[in-house]
Design an enzyme around this catalytic site. Sequence first.
Site, PDB file in Angstrom:
ATOM      1  N   TYR A   1       4.097   6.080  10.215  1.00 25.78           N
ATOM      2  CA  TYR A   1       3.250   4.934   9.848  1.00 25.78           C
ATOM      3  C   TYR A   1       4.036   3.904   9.045  1.00 25.78           C
ATOM      4  O   TYR A   1       3.891   2.695   9.238  1.00 25.78           O
ATOM      5  CB  TYR A   1       2.019   5.421   9.067  1.00 25.78           C
TER       6      TYR A   1
ATOM      7  N   HIS B   1       0.847  -1.205   0.000  1.00 24.97           N
ATOM      8  CA  HIS B   1       0.000   0.000   0.000  1.00 24.97           C
ATOM      9  C   HIS B   1       0.878   1.250   0.000  1.00 24.97           C
ATOM     10  O   HIS B   1       1.767   1.375   0.837  1.00 24.97           O
ATOM     11  CB  HIS B   1      -0.890   0.040   1.243  1.00 24.97           C
TER      12      HIS B   1
ATOM     13  N   PRO C   1      -3.671  -0.551  19.206  1.00 24.93           N
ATOM     14  CA  PRO C   1      -3.439  -0.987  17.829  1.00 24.93           C
ATOM     15  C   PRO C   1      -3.595   0.084  16.753  1.00 24.93           C
ATOM     16  O   PRO C   1      -3.265  -0.170  15.592  1.00 24.93           O
ATOM     17  CB  PRO C   1      -4.488  -2.089  17.637  1.00 24.93           C
TER      18      PRO C   1
ATOM     19  N   LYS D   1       1.432  -0.884  15.252  1.00 27.15           N
ATOM     20  CA  LYS D   1       2.862  -0.914  15.574  1.00 27.15           C
ATOM     21  C   LYS D   1       3.344  -2.117  16.399  1.00 27.15           C
ATOM     22  O   LYS D   1       4.550  -2.357  16.497  1.00 27.15           O
ATOM     23  CB  LYS D   1       3.257   0.365  16.345  1.00 27.15           C
TER      24      LYS D   1
ATOM     25  N   TYR E   1      -9.123   4.737   7.973  1.00 26.25           N
ATOM     26  CA  TYR E   1      -9.304   5.026   9.398  1.00 26.25           C
ATOM     27  C   TYR E   1     -10.412   6.084   9.481  1.00 26.25           C
ATOM     28  O   TYR E   1     -10.237   7.196   8.966  1.00 26.25           O
ATOM     29  CB  TYR E   1      -8.029   5.587  10.015  1.00 26.25           C
TER      30      TYR E   1
HETATM   31  P1  FAD Z   1       3.216 -12.582  21.053  1.00 23.99           P
HETATM   32  O1  FAD Z   1       2.817 -12.586  19.638  1.00 23.99           O
HETATM   33  O2  FAD Z   1       2.167 -12.424  22.088  1.00 23.99           O
HETATM   34  O3  FAD Z   1       3.993 -13.937  21.302  1.00 23.99           O
HETATM   35  C1  FAD Z   1       4.278 -14.443  22.602  1.00 23.99           C
HETATM   36  C2  FAD Z   1       4.328 -15.948  22.536  1.00 23.99           C
HETATM   37  O4  FAD Z   1       4.687 -16.445  23.821  1.00 23.99           O
HETATM   38  C3  FAD Z   1       2.963 -16.548  22.219  1.00 23.99           C
HETATM   39  O5  FAD Z   1       3.083 -17.489  21.178  1.00 23.99           O
HETATM   40  C4  FAD Z   1       2.524 -17.190  23.530  1.00 23.99           C
HETATM   41  O6  FAD Z   1       1.716 -18.324  23.322  1.00 23.99           O
HETATM   42  C5  FAD Z   1       3.864 -17.533  24.146  1.00 23.99           C
HETATM   43  N1  FAD Z   1       3.843 -17.648  25.604  1.00 23.99           N
HETATM   44  C6  FAD Z   1       3.145 -16.902  26.487  1.00 23.99           C
HETATM   45  N2  FAD Z   1       3.392 -17.306  27.743  1.00 23.99           N
HETATM   46  C7  FAD Z   1       4.264 -18.325  27.658  1.00 23.99           C
HETATM   47  C8  FAD Z   1       4.885 -19.173  28.617  1.00 23.99           C
HETATM   48  N3  FAD Z   1       4.632 -19.025  29.913  1.00 23.99           N
HETATM   49  N4  FAD Z   1       5.720 -20.130  28.181  1.00 23.99           N
HETATM   50  C9  FAD Z   1       5.983 -20.294  26.842  1.00 23.99           C
HETATM   51  N5  FAD Z   1       5.410 -19.529  25.887  1.00 23.99           N
HETATM   52  C10 FAD Z   1       4.564 -18.553  26.297  1.00 23.99           C
HETATM   53  N6  FAD Z   1      -1.134  -5.280  16.820  1.00 23.99           N
HETATM   54  C11 FAD Z   1      -1.426  -4.537  15.765  1.00 23.99           C
HETATM   55  O7  FAD Z   1      -0.551  -3.803  15.306  1.00 23.99           O
HETATM   56  N7  FAD Z   1      -2.688  -4.613  15.209  1.00 23.99           N
HETATM   57  C12 FAD Z   1      -3.666  -5.450  15.692  1.00 23.99           C
HETATM   58  O8  FAD Z   1      -4.758  -5.510  15.155  1.00 23.99           O
HETATM   59  C13 FAD Z   1      -3.379  -6.225  16.803  1.00 23.99           C
HETATM   60  N8  FAD Z   1      -4.305  -7.061  17.325  1.00 23.99           N
HETATM   61  C14 FAD Z   1      -3.991  -7.789  18.434  1.00 23.99           C
HETATM   62  C15 FAD Z   1      -4.954  -8.621  19.024  1.00 23.99           C
HETATM   63  C16 FAD Z   1      -4.662  -9.346  20.180  1.00 23.99           C
HETATM   64  C17 FAD Z   1      -5.717 -10.229  20.819  1.00 23.99           C
HETATM   65  C18 FAD Z   1      -3.375  -9.236  20.756  1.00 23.99           C
HETATM   66  C19 FAD Z   1      -3.026 -10.008  22.024  1.00 23.99           C
HETATM   67  C20 FAD Z   1      -2.408  -8.422  20.153  1.00 23.99           C
HETATM   68  C21 FAD Z   1      -2.714  -7.685  19.001  1.00 23.99           C
HETATM   69  N9  FAD Z   1      -1.769  -6.847  18.392  1.00 23.99           N
HETATM   70  C22 FAD Z   1      -2.079  -6.110  17.341  1.00 23.99           C
HETATM   71  C23 FAD Z   1      -0.425  -6.715  18.871  1.00 23.99           C
HETATM   72  C24 FAD Z   1       0.538  -7.623  18.117  1.00 23.99           C
HETATM   73  O9  FAD Z   1      -0.128  -8.763  17.671  1.00 23.99           O
HETATM   74  C25 FAD Z   1       1.655  -7.920  19.086  1.00 23.99           C
HETATM   75  O10 FAD Z   1       2.312  -6.701  19.352  1.00 23.99           O
HETATM   76  C26 FAD Z   1       2.654  -8.975  18.614  1.00 23.99           C
HETATM   77  O11 FAD Z   1       2.040 -10.245  18.607  1.00 23.99           O
HETATM   78  C27 FAD Z   1       3.864  -9.004  19.543  1.00 23.99           C
HETATM   79  O12 FAD Z   1       4.673 -10.102  19.262  1.00 23.99           O
HETATM   80  P2  FAD Z   1       5.422 -10.840  20.434  1.00 23.99           P
HETATM   81  O13 FAD Z   1       6.234 -11.906  19.782  1.00 23.99           O
HETATM   82  O14 FAD Z   1       6.100  -9.866  21.298  1.00 23.99           O
HETATM   83  O15 FAD Z   1       4.294 -11.470  21.355  1.00 23.99           O
HETATM   84  C1  DHB Z   2      -4.813  -3.775  11.085  1.00 24.96           C
HETATM   85  C2  DHB Z   2      -4.649  -3.656  12.427  1.00 24.96           C
HETATM   86  C3  DHB Z   2      -4.323  -2.439  12.966  1.00 24.96           C
HETATM   87  O1  DHB Z   2      -4.153  -2.301  14.277  1.00 24.96           O
HETATM   88  C4  DHB Z   2      -4.181  -1.320  12.156  1.00 24.96           C
HETATM   89  O2  DHB Z   2      -3.903  -0.119  12.710  1.00 24.96           O
HETATM   90  C5  DHB Z   2      -4.336  -1.456  10.802  1.00 24.96           C
HETATM   91  C6  DHB Z   2      -4.656  -2.695  10.263  1.00 24.96           C
HETATM   92  C7  DHB Z   2      -5.158  -5.102  10.522  1.00 24.96           C
HETATM   93  O3  DHB Z   2      -5.414  -6.016  11.324  1.00 24.96           O
HETATM   94  O4  DHB Z   2      -5.181  -5.250   9.301  1.00 24.96           O
END
Ligand code: FAD
Ligand code: DHB
Length: 399
Positions: free
Chosen positions: A392, A79, A300, A304, A207
């Site tokens: 962004y 995009h 969200p 980021k 948005y």
């Molecule tokens: P995570 O992806 O959370 O990975 C952590 C991993 O550790 C997971 O696989 C978990 O199962 C594992 N874990 C947890 N506890 C333990 C343990 N005790 N032992 C072993 N393993 C463990 N960001 C956006 O930008 N847009 C969005 O729309 C958006 N939607 C989201 C929706 C939800 C429900 C959540 C929770 C987050 C969302 N985010 C979104 C944020 C984004 O997905 C996260 O910032 C991203 O996943 C961060 O990556 P990470 O690897 O730090 O953590």
């Molecule tokens: C999506 C999620 C976000 O938090 C955002 O700001 C834009 C797009 C998505 O899930 O596609």
Amino acid sequence: MADPAKVERTQVGIVGAGPAGLILAHLLHLEGIESVVLEVRTRQYIEERVRAGVLEQGTVDLLAEMGVGDRLKREGLVHHGVEFRFNGQGHRIDFQSLVGRSITVYAQQEVVKDLVAARLASGGPIVFEAKDVSVHDLTAKSPKIRYQKDGVEHELICDFIAGCDGFHGVCRPSIPEKSLTIYERVYPFAWLGILAQAPPSSEELIYANHKLGFALLSMRSPEISRLYIQCDPEEDLTHWSDARIWEQLHLRFATRDGKWSLTEGPVIQKSIAEMRSFVTDPMQYGRLFLAGDAAHIVPPTGAKGLNLAATDARVLARAITDFYASGSTDILDRYSEICLRRCWKVQHFSWWMTSMLHRIPGESAFDRQRQLAELDYVTSSRAASTALAEHYTGLPFTI
Ligand code: FAD
Ligand code: DHB
């Protein structure tokens, strides 16, 4: 008497197979550094978990450099701009002409699938369904991780532990409370998100700030739309029928000229996500280093969370690589400082986008007019649009 724990050794023990843990493991592998990834969930669970979708240019480039960007390049939707819609009118911000960069829409679970495949192809271990993970001796030279797998106790002796276990993981709470400063803000609204089997009604993200509340149009493919609406954080999902969600989406995206229309389709997933800003300072304690959501959360709205997890992993991989190459702890010692400097800028951007786009419960008529004026300024001033586009599409990566 209980069986003795099975003792193993690795250079870096990584807790969590989310984007942070998997990117770190692969970057270390490329430098010839061994690691073991411990994940509480199954492979299927982490490969199907629906979350973020927007990758900054720097994240796309990183994944390509790591050799895990082929499918992303084929299937990701590039995009060059984004739309802000308010007062019934759309305003496009053109990333390409303002900052010469773009973003790619590619679901987080697809990134996870690509990283898991690369990890397994390289022979690197991921222990799925690792139970009762706990971290020990964090300030010693050889910290340990204990866990159970299939009823057998394991002890993993490491040089370093990477806490990549997300916001609800065990690593951050293992650091003595007095050693950490926590900064937190919880927002009085949430996002109800759906995946719908419907072609996206716009080629780029929209948005929308509407008097009924925020709405976001995104997508996953030419056949699947991803849509969000602002709702109450206490909202019960059962009160949101598909018909009610579509009705709100139509209202919030409607344009004054009545020409824009939203294509509906079967809803295939529905969930509510709370909105929080959260920062842990420092992000390290002894030989435990926190990365991604384990250390910080952003609301969200700026898209980021995943991108910040990727940059932490990149800094940590560089720090650990330097240590094994030269014995230098320079980057390891500055890990928090380097990551938090970027994190706070991203925190500010995410908070700002959130504040500008949502209806704030209890806001005054003055607050509302000020918010609309800000949107008008951001979308009409080249200087302001450039700042938005720079954030962004992703701030430059620096160590
Ligand atoms: P995570 O992806 O959370 O990975 C952590 C991993 O550790 C997971 O696989 C978990 O199962 C594992 N874990 C947890 N506890 C333990 C343990 N005790 N032992 C072993 N393993 C463990 N960001 C956006 O930008 N847009 C969005 O729309 C958006 N939607 C989201 C929706 C939800 C429900 C959540 C929770 C987050 C969302 N985010 C979104 C944020 C984004 O997905 C996260 O910032 C991203 O996943 C961060 O990556 P990470 O690897 O730090 O953590
Ligand atoms: C999506 C999620 C976000 O938090 C955002 O700001 C834009 C797009 C998505 O899930 O596609």
